[in-house]
Design an enzyme around this catalytic site. Structure first.
Site, mmCIF file in Angstrom:
data_model
loop_
_atom_site.group_PDB
_atom_site.id
_atom_site.type_symbol
_atom_site.label_atom_id
_atom_site.label_comp_id
_atom_site.label_asym_id
_atom_site.label_seq_id
_atom_site.Cartn_x
_atom_site.Cartn_y
_atom_site.Cartn_z
ATOM 1 N N ASN A 126 -4.970 1.902 -1.470
ATOM 2 C CA ASN A 126 -5.513 0.538 -1.571
ATOM 3 C C ASN A 126 -6.260 0.309 -2.885
ATOM 4 O OD1 ASN A 126 -8.018 1.722 -1.257
ATOM 5 N ND2 ASN A 126 -8.786 0.107 0.093
ATOM 6 N N GLY B 226 -0.215 1.735 13.133
ATOM 7 C CA GLY B 226 0.452 1.219 11.940
ATOM 8 C C GLY B 226 -0.348 1.543 10.692
ATOM 9 N N LYS C 112 0.816 -1.222 0.000
ATOM 10 C CA LYS C 112 0.000 0.000 0.000
ATOM 11 C C LYS C 112 0.849 1.272 0.000
ATOM 12 C CE LYS C 112 -4.108 -2.001 2.180
ATOM 13 N NZ LYS C 112 -5.127 -1.891 3.224
ATOM 14 N N ASP D 79 -10.325 2.508 2.370
ATOM 15 C CA ASP D 79 -10.466 1.781 3.641
ATOM 16 C C ASP D 79 -11.243 2.580 4.687
ATOM 17 O OD1 ASP D 79 -9.196 -0.612 2.966
ATOM 18 O OD2 ASP D 79 -7.212 0.188 3.445
ATOM 19 N N TYR E 40 -11.057 -9.987 10.233
ATOM 20 C CA TYR E 40 -12.243 -10.844 10.230
ATOM 21 C C TYR E 40 -11.775 -12.291 10.204
ATOM 22 C CZ TYR E 40 -11.285 -11.091 5.228
ATOM 23 O OH TYR E 40 -10.674 -11.266 4.022
HETATM 24 P P1 ATR Z 1 -0.611 -2.923 9.886
HETATM 25 O O1 ATR Z 1 -0.243 -2.534 8.499
HETATM 26 O O2 ATR Z 1 -1.413 -4.188 9.987
HETATM 27 O O3 ATR Z 1 -1.207 -1.812 10.677
HETATM 28 P P2 ATR Z 1 1.867 -2.435 11.219
HETATM 29 O O4 ATR Z 1 2.042 -1.197 10.430
HETATM 30 O O5 ATR Z 1 3.040 -3.327 11.449
HETATM 31 O O6 ATR Z 1 0.775 -3.353 10.567
HETATM 32 O O7 ATR Z 1 1.215 -2.033 12.630
HETATM 33 C C1 ATR Z 1 0.874 -2.982 13.579
HETATM 34 C C2 ATR Z 1 0.223 -2.268 14.761
HETATM 35 O O8 ATR Z 1 -0.146 -3.266 15.745
HETATM 36 C C3 ATR Z 1 1.126 -1.287 15.471
HETATM 37 O O9 ATR Z 1 0.342 -0.251 16.016
HETATM 38 C C4 ATR Z 1 1.723 -2.157 16.581
HETATM 39 O O10 ATR Z 1 2.205 -1.434 17.699
HETATM 40 P P3 ATR Z 1 3.695 -0.770 17.655
HETATM 41 O O11 ATR Z 1 3.588 0.415 16.770
HETATM 42 O O12 ATR Z 1 3.971 -0.419 19.058
HETATM 43 O O13 ATR Z 1 4.602 -1.838 17.109
HETATM 44 C C5 ATR Z 1 0.515 -2.968 16.973
HETATM 45 N N1 ATR Z 1 0.864 -4.239 17.649
HETATM 46 C C6 ATR Z 1 1.393 -5.341 17.088
HETATM 47 N N2 ATR Z 1 1.542 -6.321 18.017
HETATM 48 C C7 ATR Z 1 1.076 -5.810 19.194
HETATM 49 C C8 ATR Z 1 0.928 -6.320 20.518
HETATM 50 N N3 ATR Z 1 1.306 -7.567 20.837
HETATM 51 N N4 ATR Z 1 0.389 -5.506 21.468
HETATM 52 C C9 ATR Z 1 0.016 -4.245 21.150
HETATM 53 N N5 ATR Z 1 0.113 -3.709 19.920
HETATM 54 C C10 ATR Z 1 0.625 -4.467 18.955
#
Ligand code: ATR
Length: 279
Positions: A87, A129, A66, A102, A221
């Site tokens: 997207n 994220g 993306k 989205d 989902y």
């Molecule tokens: P996506 O594209 O799916 O949003 P990403 O950009 O890697 O994937 O973001 C993942 C998000 O899930 C982030 O907000 C991450 O928190 P951090 O920024 O602190 O890494 C959050 N996340 C992933 N695993 C987590 C966990 N076990 N507990 C809390 N937050 C989590």
């Protein structure tokens, strides 16, 4: 030649987009085919160029491309520019037009399908994220009274809030960033945009974050969303997964490509039956 569309990602085998768009096409009488386009991790641009040269008119873009799609688009919708992610691509004569449907899909699912208007409400968004960045602008445009982004890494939540500060001020929305364990209580709507459940971790926030009868929505989902949905129900909240958002963002993309808005309710109902039957 029949117009071709596709979902481009890696992986894409699991994507429900082909069946959603096939149903939209049948319903609206549009002649098109919609495929899966598995792109090598280092070959997104080349795959899309080839697809466009071979009759592709546009594509949806999913993980992990993306951001690359955003960088490659010749022009962007304001919402894609704000999200920093694309997207949906439409292959115009002048180049690729990038959009991000989205957030509109999420807001439509909440306000229309779940019948929860966001204006004046208090909303908590978990995660900072890509998933959260993609929807934040549309959430602000729905004008909740307060929108709080809570994230494990507070600095990322702060950066995301800062990038949307001007829009929030313009819309009169109180936008803030905080840590997961300092996010406040009794929100009307909680949206989970973290990938915590994929990592096998629990819901990263306390139940007190939810007001009685709140809506708790996970953007995922299927089996990945189930722990969150179980948790939400145990708190007395209305639990909702990301299936409605998926169908609504697809309808928005379909309209961008074809100029016709499909009816989402029958497609969502069919998909719901299929997804709920998954082990
Ligand atoms: P996506 O594209 O799916 O949003 P990403 O950009 O890697 O994937 O973001 C993942 C998000 O899930 C982030 O907000 C991450 O928190 P951090 O920024 O602190 O890494 C959050 N996340 C992933 N695993 C987590 C966990 N076990 N507990 C809390 N937050 C989590």
């Amino acid at each position: 030649m029949t117009d071709r569309y596709a979902v481009a990602g890696n992986p894409v085998a699991h994507s429900r987009s082909p069946e959603i768009h096939a149903r939209f096409a049948a319903q609206t009488g549009q002649s098109l085919v919609y495929e899966r386009l598995l792109c090598p991790l280092d070959g997104f641009a080349a795959s899309i160029r080839r697809f466009a040269a071979e009759g592709g008119r546009g594509c949806n873009v999913t993980v992990p491309f993306k951001f690359e799609a955003h960088a490659l688009a010749a022009s962007l919708s304001p919402r894609a520019a704000l999200a920093g992610a694309v997207n949906t691509l439409r292959f115009d004569a002048e180049g690729w037009f990038g959009d991000n449907t989205d957030g509109a899909g999420l807001v439509r699912d909440i306000e229309h399908n779940a019948a929860r208007p966001l204006a004046g409400r208090r909303v908590l968004l978990l995660g900072a994220g890509g998933a959260s960045a993609g929807v934040l602008g549309s959430l602000i445009a729905a004008r909740p009274a307060e929108l709080v982004i809570a994230n494990r890494s507070v600095d990322k939540a702060q950066l995301l809030a800062d990038s949307h500060r001007a829009l929030a001020e313009q819309q009169g929305v109180g936008l803030a960033a905080c840590a997961l364990d300092h996010c406040g209580t009794a929100y009307d709507v909680l949206i989970n945009g973290t990938s915590a459940s994929l990592a096998g971790a629990g819901v990263p926030v306390a139940g007190a974050a939810l007001a009685p009868g709140a809506l708790a929505l996970d953007m995922m989902y299927g089996p990945a969303a189930r722990p969150f949905l179980d948790w939400a129900r145990a708190q007395g909240a209305e639990a909702r997964d990301g299936l409605g958002m998926l169908v609504e963002q697809a309808a928005e993309a379909f309209e961008l490509w074809r100029g016709v808005r499909p009816h989402t309710a029958p497609v969502l109902a069919d998909l719901r039956t299929e997804v709920d039957a998954l082990p």
